[in-house]
Design a protein around this motif. Structure first.
Motif, PDB file in Angstrom:
ATOM      1  N   ASN A 251       1.313 -14.670   2.792  1.00  0.00           N
ATOM      2  CA  ASN A 251       2.361 -13.499   2.762  1.00  0.00           C
ATOM      3  C   ASN A 251       1.725 -12.155   2.823  1.00  0.00           C
ATOM      4  O   ASN A 251       1.264 -11.865   1.822  1.00  0.00           O
ATOM      5  CB  ASN A 251       3.301 -13.770   1.705  1.00  0.00           C
ATOM      6  N   ALA A 252       1.490 -11.520   4.071  1.00  0.00           N
ATOM      7  CA  ALA A 252       0.728 -10.332   3.775  1.00  0.00           C
ATOM      8  C   ALA A 252       1.624  -9.102   3.202  1.00  0.00           C
ATOM      9  O   ALA A 252       1.064  -8.270   2.386  1.00  0.00           O
ATOM     10  CB  ALA A 252       0.702  -9.810   5.183  1.00  0.00           C
ATOM     11  N   THR A 253       2.695  -9.209   3.226  1.00  0.00           N
ATOM     12  CA  THR A 253       3.489  -8.161   2.383  1.00  0.00           C
ATOM     13  C   THR A 253       3.594  -8.519   0.939  1.00  0.00           C
ATOM     14  O   THR A 253       3.203  -7.441   0.160  1.00  0.00           O
ATOM     15  CB  THR A 253       5.178  -8.187   2.796  1.00  0.00           C
ATOM     16  N   PHE A 254       3.408  -9.738   0.324  1.00  0.00           N
ATOM     17  CA  PHE A 254       3.359 -10.020  -1.093  1.00  0.00           C
ATOM     18  C   PHE A 254       1.950  -9.500  -1.433  1.00  0.00           C
ATOM     19  O   PHE A 254       1.709  -8.941  -2.551  1.00  0.00           O
ATOM     20  CB  PHE A 254       3.710 -11.491  -1.349  1.00  0.00           C
ATOM     21  N   ARG A 255       0.926  -9.858  -0.576  1.00  0.00           N
ATOM     22  CA  ARG A 255      -0.545  -9.482  -1.105  1.00  0.00           C
ATOM     23  C   ARG A 255      -0.580  -8.066  -1.014  1.00  0.00           C
ATOM     24  O   ARG A 255      -1.368  -7.768  -2.119  1.00  0.00           O
ATOM     25  CB  ARG A 255      -1.313 -10.011   0.040  1.00  0.00           C
ATOM     26  N   ALA A 256       0.104  -7.294  -0.206  1.00  0.00           N
ATOM     27  CA  ALA A 256      -0.306  -5.819  -0.202  1.00  0.00           C
ATOM     28  C   ALA A 256       0.452  -5.256  -1.316  1.00  0.00           C
ATOM     29  O   ALA A 256       0.064  -4.330  -2.065  1.00  0.00           O
ATOM     30  CB  ALA A 256       0.483  -5.222   0.926  1.00  0.00           C
ATOM     31  N   TRP A 257       1.502  -5.879  -1.745  1.00  0.00           N
ATOM     32  CA  TRP A 257       2.321  -5.381  -3.060  1.00  0.00           C
ATOM     33  C   TRP A 257       1.484  -5.863  -4.498  1.00  0.00           C
ATOM     34  O   TRP A 257       1.273  -4.870  -5.088  1.00  0.00           O
ATOM     35  CB  TRP A 257       3.664  -6.084  -3.080  1.00  0.00           C
ATOM     36  N   SER A 258       0.842  -6.970  -4.512  1.00  0.00           N
ATOM     37  CA  SER A 258      -0.195  -7.302  -5.455  1.00  0.00           C
ATOM     38  C   SER A 258      -1.152  -6.247  -5.619  1.00  0.00           C
ATOM     39  O   SER A 258      -1.488  -5.861  -6.734  1.00  0.00           O
ATOM     40  CB  SER A 258      -0.336  -8.796  -5.261  1.00  0.00           C
ATOM     41  N   GLU A 259      -1.847  -6.260  -4.474  1.00  0.00           N
ATOM     42  CA  GLU A 259      -2.953  -5.328  -4.524  1.00  0.00           C
ATOM     43  C   GLU A 259      -2.739  -3.733  -5.091  1.00  0.00           C
ATOM     44  O   GLU A 259      -3.486  -3.306  -5.620  1.00  0.00           O
ATOM     45  CB  GLU A 259      -3.811  -5.297  -3.104  1.00  0.00           C
ATOM     46  N   ALA A 260      -1.443  -3.559  -4.452  1.00  0.00           N
ATOM     47  CA  ALA A 260      -1.092  -2.265  -4.993  1.00  0.00           C
ATOM     48  C   ALA A 260      -0.691  -1.780  -6.219  1.00  0.00           C
ATOM     49  O   ALA A 260      -0.910  -0.844  -7.128  1.00  0.00           O
ATOM     50  CB  ALA A 260       0.111  -1.571  -3.996  1.00  0.00           C
TER      51      ALA A 260
ATOM     52  N   ARG B 139      -3.008  -1.695 -12.624  1.00  0.00           N
ATOM     53  CA  ARG B 139      -3.420  -3.205 -13.397  1.00  0.00           C
ATOM     54  C   ARG B 139      -2.467  -4.181 -13.827  1.00  0.00           C
ATOM     55  O   ARG B 139      -2.481  -4.550 -14.885  1.00  0.00           O
ATOM     56  CB  ARG B 139      -4.572  -2.963 -14.367  1.00  0.00           C
ATOM     57  N   THR B 140      -1.317  -4.020 -12.986  1.00  0.00           N
ATOM     58  CA  THR B 140      -0.084  -4.958 -13.183  1.00  0.00           C
ATOM     59  C   THR B 140      -0.147  -5.976 -12.056  1.00  0.00           C
ATOM     60  O   THR B 140      -0.720  -5.795 -11.197  1.00  0.00           O
ATOM     61  CB  THR B 140       1.082  -4.463 -13.497  1.00  0.00           C
ATOM     62  N   GLY B 141       0.948  -6.787 -12.206  1.00  0.00           N
ATOM     63  CA  GLY B 141       1.103  -7.769 -11.183  1.00  0.00           C
ATOM     64  C   GLY B 141       0.394  -8.860 -11.075  1.00  0.00           C
ATOM     65  O   GLY B 141      -0.160  -9.250 -12.056  1.00  0.00           O
ATOM     66  N   PRO B 142       0.530  -9.843 -10.163  1.00  0.00           N
ATOM     67  CA  PRO B 142      -0.238 -11.156  -9.935  1.00  0.00           C
ATOM     68  C   PRO B 142      -1.807 -11.021 -10.201  1.00  0.00           C
ATOM     69  O   PRO B 142      -2.190 -12.071 -10.710  1.00  0.00           O
ATOM     70  CB  PRO B 142       0.126 -11.619  -8.772  1.00  0.00           C
TER      71      PRO B 142
ATOM     72  N   PHE C  24       8.050 -27.311  -1.395  1.00  0.00           N
ATOM     73  CA  PHE C  24       7.878 -26.269  -2.647  1.00  0.00           C
ATOM     74  C   PHE C  24       8.317 -24.799  -2.119  1.00  0.00           C
ATOM     75  O   PHE C  24       7.424 -24.242  -1.803  1.00  0.00           O
ATOM     76  CB  PHE C  24       6.653 -26.493  -3.162  1.00  0.00           C
ATOM     77  N   ASN C  25       9.594 -24.557  -2.419  1.00  0.00           N
ATOM     78  CA  ASN C  25      10.097 -23.324  -1.914  1.00  0.00           C
ATOM     79  C   ASN C  25      10.282 -22.314  -2.830  1.00  0.00           C
ATOM     80  O   ASN C  25      11.125 -21.441  -2.529  1.00  0.00           O
ATOM     81  CB  ASN C  25      11.266 -23.604  -0.948  1.00  0.00           C
ATOM     82  N   ILE C  26       9.832 -22.240  -4.107  1.00  0.00           N
ATOM     83  CA  ILE C  26       9.984 -21.505  -5.189  1.00  0.00           C
ATOM     84  C   ILE C  26       9.038 -20.323  -4.717  1.00  0.00           C
ATOM     85  O   ILE C  26       7.969 -20.426  -4.725  1.00  0.00           O
ATOM     86  CB  ILE C  26       9.697 -22.067  -6.476  1.00  0.00           C
ATOM     87  N   ARG C  27       9.791 -19.246  -4.587  1.00  0.00           N
ATOM     88  CA  ARG C  27       9.087 -17.947  -4.467  1.00  0.00           C
ATOM     89  C   ARG C  27       9.107 -16.828  -5.334  1.00  0.00           C
ATOM     90  O   ARG C  27      10.276 -16.584  -5.900  1.00  0.00           O
ATOM     91  CB  ARG C  27       9.274 -17.244  -2.939  1.00  0.00           C
ATOM     92  N   PRO C  28       7.888 -15.870  -5.643  1.00  0.00           N
ATOM     93  CA  PRO C  28       6.671 -16.144  -5.155  1.00  0.00           C
ATOM     94  C   PRO C  28       5.979 -17.394  -5.643  1.00  0.00           C
ATOM     95  O   PRO C  28       6.436 -17.672  -6.681  1.00  0.00           O
ATOM     96  CB  PRO C  28       6.202 -14.734  -5.090  1.00  0.00           C
ATOM     97  N   ASN C  29       4.989 -17.654  -5.129  1.00  0.00           N
ATOM     98  CA  ASN C  29       3.875 -18.558  -5.932  1.00  0.00           C
ATOM     99  C   ASN C  29       2.479 -18.302  -5.317  1.00  0.00           C
ATOM    100  O   ASN C  29       2.391 -17.384  -4.394  1.00  0.00           O
ATOM    101  CB  ASN C  29       4.347 -20.155  -5.574  1.00  0.00           C
TER     102      ASN C  29
END
Length: 583
Positions: A343-352, A358-361, A331-336
């Motif tokens: 994914n540390a980069t995606f998590r950091a972006w989400s938290e930022a 108050r947007t994002g995942p 299942f290679n559909i990104r992001p999920n």
């Protein structure tokens, strides 16, 4: 006052000593942490400060003169650490999954059909109240385009304090899983989840889109009513019973929840009505403790039967959850959603993004896409199973010695469900799409089995009610659920649009194939509850085991209504919160 004291004297003679709430100067605060601070009498007393109770209290106090007291066993709290039963101001709407799902139109037409062709409990009669119950805010335009979200505002309102909002982000993987249903012939796609039509669709969330916070009965109804001097709320208080003068409800007796076994009772009077809104478990319990319920049960508990109402506590239903776990290895559909953990980069972006605006995942609650499908779409055996349901001796699947009126109501429900099994207008199958590489929960939207919620006759006032789900007591439930799993296999394993994801079935496992093998599997693994208890004070004709009429008035009692999920004669095919707000 003379009449009140006369009534209370009669109550004391029957039940023993009570602590009276005498007239007093009303404190500045209208939220009383000590129930004994409340006034002597109100126009309306509402038992339960949850989804139903707060909605009704807000409506009744809008005129500024009608006095209302809400009695809630929980506290006024903003904490996220609330028990799963919603023991808090706001009730279950404070702890639910925030899924703003509106069931199919046929579910409500079925409710009305038990009363005949002219009932106002129908889709067309109730749609205006669905619209009044929620304030719909459309999703962000960019997210709408990228995720292919469709909606139709004509099915929604814009005046309620409870919001149906949307997160500011959707995973492309969720959209892909949703679109993959197009690989199965006959699956309907619905433009708007509020249309009353089953199918695959996007649905909103109980969320204030500006604050990006849970929107529920506390924020949408209590906070409005709390500014009015005619609205009072007593927290931390447990109603033990309703007080009757003959067959008229005149008030309630309650105790501090923290000392319910030792504290003397307090009494408060209702000039107009007592309104029960304690939910599918506790509303029937309070009625039984008040002498309103099945005579045989009350006699065995040494409670005087004031109104013999056999349906109280019977007809119990909840949504059972089925383990059917599938996992994708490609299942290679990104992001999920897994990228939040891997994914540390995606998590950091989400938290930022969340910290900044108050947007994002992190603005997603539990997802916003699901399949709510009719049984003929799911199974080629719809006619066969419906015929088997019609042919049953339905009373055989209820508790021994069930009252004939309750048995008659059960038979009427099963015949209605047989028609629904053949229909394309009622959803039986539910799969919430996670957007991730695994999925493991199915929901049977219309269980055929019925349970009970009854007082513990050995110590009715000091022990909780006995809740018996009686899950799988009707053997056709296993047959229906087997078909739900078989369809899910088709989606994951036989679908040209999911083939490249390389799904593996983890449970129940490919060794489970026959109806009997499925029945054995469900007996070991079924969770009987999705925390949607209903039916125990059913809105049905009295000759069908009903507890309340079409105006939600308790049969045989003047000045007493029930307004919560317990009044649903049959469980709706969806989350119950939106329907309770509408009730």
């Amino acid at each position: 006052m003379a009449r009140l004291l006369s009534v209370l004297a009669a109550v004391v003679a029957v039940t023993g000593p009570v602590c009276l709430a005498y007239p007093q100067e009303v404190p500045a605060s209208k939220v009383f942490l000590n129930g004994r601070q409340v006034g002597t009498e109100y126009d309306y007393i509402i038992v339960g400060g949850g989804t139903a109770g707060l909605t009704v209290a807000n409506r009744l106090t809008e005129d500024g003169t009608t006095t209302v007291l809400v009695i809630e066993i929980g506290q006024l709290s903003n904490s996220a650490a609330i028990t799963s039963i919603g023991k808090v101001v706001g009730g279950s709407s404070a702890v639910n999954a925030m899924m703003t799902v509106r069931p199919a139109a046929e579910d409500f037409d079925t409710w009305g059909s038990f009363f005949g062709p002219n009932s106002h409990w129908s889709w067309s009669g109730l749609l205006p109240y669905f619209k009044r119950a929620l304030n719909f805010v459309p999703p962000d335009e960019a997210v709408t385009r990228s995720a292919n979200i469709t909606y139709d505002t004509s099915y929604w309102g814009s005046t309620s304090g409870v919001y149906a909002g949307w997160p500011s982000f959707q995973y492309p993987s969720t959209t892909a899983q949703m679109e993959a249903f197009r690989g199965i012939p006959g699956v309907p796609f619905v433009q708007d989840s509020g249309s009353g039509q089953p199918g695959v669709y996007w649905y909103p969330t109980f969320m204030d889109p500006k604050k990006v916070e849970r929107s529920y009965a506390r924020t949408g109804h209590h906070d409005q009513a709390a500014t009015r001097p005619n609205y009072h709320l007593a927290t931390g208080s447990k109603v033990r019973r309703i007080l009757l003068d003959g067959t008229k409800a005149v008030g309630v007796a309650f105790v501090p929840a923290s000392a319910e076994r030792t504290a003397p009772e307090s009494v408060v009077r209702a000039r107009q009505e007592v309104i029960l809104a304690a939910g599918g478990i506790h509303s029937p319990h309070i009625l039984q403790l008040s002498g309103i319920g099945p005579r045989q049960l009350l006699t065995s508990a040494k409670i005087d039967t004031l109104v013999d109402l056999p349906g109280v506590g019977q007809n119990f239903q909840d949504h059972p959850m089925i383990q059917a776990t599938f996992q994708y290895s490609r299942f290679n559909i990104r992001p999920n959603p897994n990228d939040l953990y891997s994914n540390a980069t995606f998590r950091a972006w989400s938290e930022a993004a969340w910290a900044a605006n108050r947007t994002g995942p992190n603005s997603i609650a539990t997802g916003n896409a699901a399949a709510w499908l009719p049984f003929p779409v799911v199974s080629t055996r719809a006619n066969e199973i419906a015929a088997a349901l019609e042919a049953q001796n339905h009373a055989d699947y209820l508790e021994p010695n069930t009252d004939p009126t309750v048995a008659a109501g059960y038979r009427a429900q099963m015949l209605a469900y047989a028609a629904a099994l053949r229909s394309n207008g009622s959803a039986f199958y539910n799969l919430v799409l996670t957007g991730g590489p695994s999925n493991g929960i199915l929901v049977n939207l219309h269980p055929l089995s019925r349970g009970t919620v009854n007082i513990d006759t050995s110590d009715p006032y000091n022990r909780p009610p006995r809740v018996d789900y009686r899950a799988l007591s009707n053997p056709l439930d296993s047959v229906v659920m087997a078909e739900l799993v078989r369809f899910t296999r088709k989606y994951h394993l036989e679908n040209p649009l999911t083939r490249d994801w390389a799904a593996t079935e983890l449970s129940p496992g490919r060794n489970v194939q026959t109806d009997q093998q499925f029945a054995d599997y469900f007996a070991r693994t079924l969770n009987p509850s999705e925390f949607h208890p209903v039916g125990t004070c059913a809105m049905l004709p009295r000759e069908l085991g009903g507890v309340v009429d079409e105006e939600l008035r308790v049969y045989g009692v003047e000045g007493l209504r029930v307004v919560d999920a317990s009044t649903m004669s049959t469980l709706v095919g969806g989350n119950t919160c939106q329907t309770v707000l509408r009730i």
